[in-house]
Design an enzyme around this catalytic site. Structure first.
Site, PDB file in Angstrom:
ATOM      1  N   GLY A  11      64.300  33.647  40.133  1.00 13.87           N
ATOM      2  CA  GLY A  11      65.656  34.799  40.887  1.00 13.87           C
ATOM      3  C   GLY A  11      65.149  36.184  40.626  1.00 13.87           C
ATOM      4  O   GLY A  11      66.048  36.845  40.441  1.00 13.87           O
ATOM      5  N   SER A  12      65.493  35.986  38.771  1.00 12.90           N
ATOM      6  CA  SER A  12      65.012  37.604  38.503  1.00 12.90           C
ATOM      7  C   SER A  12      63.987  38.185  39.052  1.00 12.90           C
ATOM      8  O   SER A  12      64.649  39.474  39.511  1.00 12.90           O
ATOM      9  CB  SER A  12      64.774  37.680  37.045  1.00 12.90           C
ATOM     10  N   ASN A  94      51.578  38.738  46.933  1.00 13.73           N
ATOM     11  CA  ASN A  94      52.485  37.755  45.640  1.00 13.73           C
ATOM     12  C   ASN A  94      52.711  38.638  44.125  1.00 13.73           C
ATOM     13  O   ASN A  94      51.373  39.971  44.233  1.00 13.73           O
ATOM     14  CB  ASN A  94      51.762  36.542  45.748  1.00 13.73           C
ATOM     15  N   HIS A  96      51.519  37.797  40.387  1.00 17.34           N
ATOM     16  CA  HIS A  96      51.235  36.875  40.271  1.00 17.34           C
ATOM     17  C   HIS A  96      51.222  37.848  38.146  1.00 17.34           C
ATOM     18  O   HIS A  96      50.542  38.453  37.579  1.00 17.34           O
ATOM     19  CB  HIS A  96      50.195  36.555  40.456  1.00 17.34           C
ATOM     20  N   VAL A 136      43.703  29.984  46.621  1.00 16.95           N
ATOM     21  CA  VAL A 136      45.000  30.247  45.991  1.00 16.95           C
ATOM     22  C   VAL A 136      45.224  31.591  44.918  1.00 16.95           C
ATOM     23  O   VAL A 136      43.488  31.318  44.205  1.00 16.95           O
ATOM     24  CB  VAL A 136      45.542  29.309  45.585  1.00 16.95           C
ATOM     25  N   ASP A 137      45.263  32.994  44.711  1.00 18.55           N
ATOM     26  CA  ASP A 137      45.972  33.744  43.947  1.00 18.55           C
ATOM     27  C   ASP A 137      43.905  34.226  44.136  1.00 18.55           C
ATOM     28  O   ASP A 137      43.847  35.480  43.167  1.00 18.55           O
ATOM     29  CB  ASP A 137      45.849  33.002  42.644  1.00 18.55           C
ATOM     30  N   GLU A 166      56.216  43.720  35.975  1.00 18.13           N
ATOM     31  CA  GLU A 166      55.901  43.015  36.960  1.00 18.13           C
ATOM     32  C   GLU A 166      57.204  43.275  37.960  1.00 18.13           C
ATOM     33  O   GLU A 166      57.738  43.820  38.433  1.00 18.13           O
ATOM     34  CB  GLU A 166      56.422  41.761  37.000  1.00 18.13           C
TER      35      GLU A 166
HETATM   36  C1  GAR Z   1      57.766  35.219  37.717  1.00 16.42           C
HETATM   37  O1  GAR Z   1      57.138  35.805  36.294  1.00 16.42           O
HETATM   38  C2  GAR Z   1      56.158  35.778  38.789  1.00 16.42           C
HETATM   39  O2  GAR Z   1      55.406  35.737  38.247  1.00 16.42           O
HETATM   40  C3  GAR Z   1      55.797  34.126  38.669  1.00 16.42           C
HETATM   41  O3  GAR Z   1      57.377  33.079  38.654  1.00 16.42           O
HETATM   42  C4  GAR Z   1      57.726  34.271  37.834  1.00 16.42           C
HETATM   43  C5  GAR Z   1      58.723  33.865  38.762  1.00 16.42           C
HETATM   44  O4  GAR Z   1      60.084  34.128  37.903  1.00 16.42           O
HETATM   45  N1  GAR Z   1      54.761  33.288  39.646  1.00 16.42           N
HETATM   46  C6  GAR Z   1      54.016  33.120  39.320  1.00 16.42           C
HETATM   47  O5  GAR Z   1      53.467  32.451  38.241  1.00 16.42           O
HETATM   48  C7  GAR Z   1      53.219  32.253  40.569  1.00 16.42           C
HETATM   49  N2  GAR Z   1      51.646  31.932  40.442  1.00 16.42           N
HETATM   50  P1  GAR Z   1      62.122  34.314  38.808  1.00 16.42           P
HETATM   51  O6  GAR Z   1      61.871  33.711  39.715  1.00 16.42           O
HETATM   52  O7  GAR Z   1      63.138  35.044  37.782  1.00 16.42           O
HETATM   53  O8  GAR Z   1      61.879  36.104  39.930  1.00 16.42           O
END
Ligand code: GAR
Length: 183
Positions: A11-12, A94, A96, A136-137, A166
């Protein structure tokens, strides 16, 4: 603009979205998780209503109850059913961690993306914000942010550097979408 943030992990990204909501003009009405994860505690700590569910009828009802205008997938590691994609068409985005259309689709999430990027000897990496469709994506790309790959990069360092991008890109796009929403 009222948003729901969907997450499955640390959840960052949610944390950044919480911190940026006032400045970017959106409001987090609901946090949805498909499994028990640290993101839930982050939301609860900020008194954001949370829902832990994998039942999409329940989730859809909660989105309406909380007057959600836009769903934001922030590290949400589950496939969105096609009926939700259709019902919420152009209202799900989303983030990615790759320059889509490269390194997207099944199995491409988190650190696995940067492992594949380095394996392929790419010279640049980055992230993409896109609308979510049943492919997807594969939904329409809204914006991307690119960085150069350094000779000393490992999947871990590259992942960290992409995540910095991001956390700039996603709130900025939400700011733009909330401006459009209030027009
Ligand atoms: C993020 O880097 C996001 O881009 C990735 O998961 C991470 C979540 O980090 N998402 C994917 O790979 C989706 N295909 P978080 O839990 O620390 O927010």
């Amino acid at each position: 603009m009222n948003i729901a943030v969907f997450a499955s992990g640390t959840g960052s990204t949610l944390q950044t979205l919480i911190e940026q909501q006032e400045v970017q003009g959106y409001h987090i009405q609901l946090m949805v998780a498909n499994r028990d994860c640290p993101a839930i505690a982050r939301a609860k700590g900020k008194h954001i209503p949370t829902l832990l569910s994998t039942d999409w009828d329940v989730i859809d009802t909660a989105l309406h109850t909380h007057n959600v205008n836009l769903i934001v997938l922030a590290g949400f590691l589950a496939i969105i059913p096609s009926w939700i994609c259709e019902k919420w068409d152009k209202r799900i985005i989303n983030i990615h961690p790759s320059l889509l259309p490269k390194y997207g689709g099944k199995g491409m999430y988190g650190i696995h993306v940067q492992e594949a990027v380095l394996q392929a000897n790419e010279t640049e990496a980055g992230c993409t914000v896109h609308y979510v469709s049943a492919d997807v994506d594969g939904g329409e790309i809204i914006a991307q942010s690119r960085i150069e790959i350094l000779p000393e990069d490992t999947p871990h360092t590259l992942s960290q550097r992409v995540q910095v991008q991001e956390k700039k890109l996603l709130p900025r796009i939400l700011g733009e979408l909330s401006k459009q929403h209030s027009k």
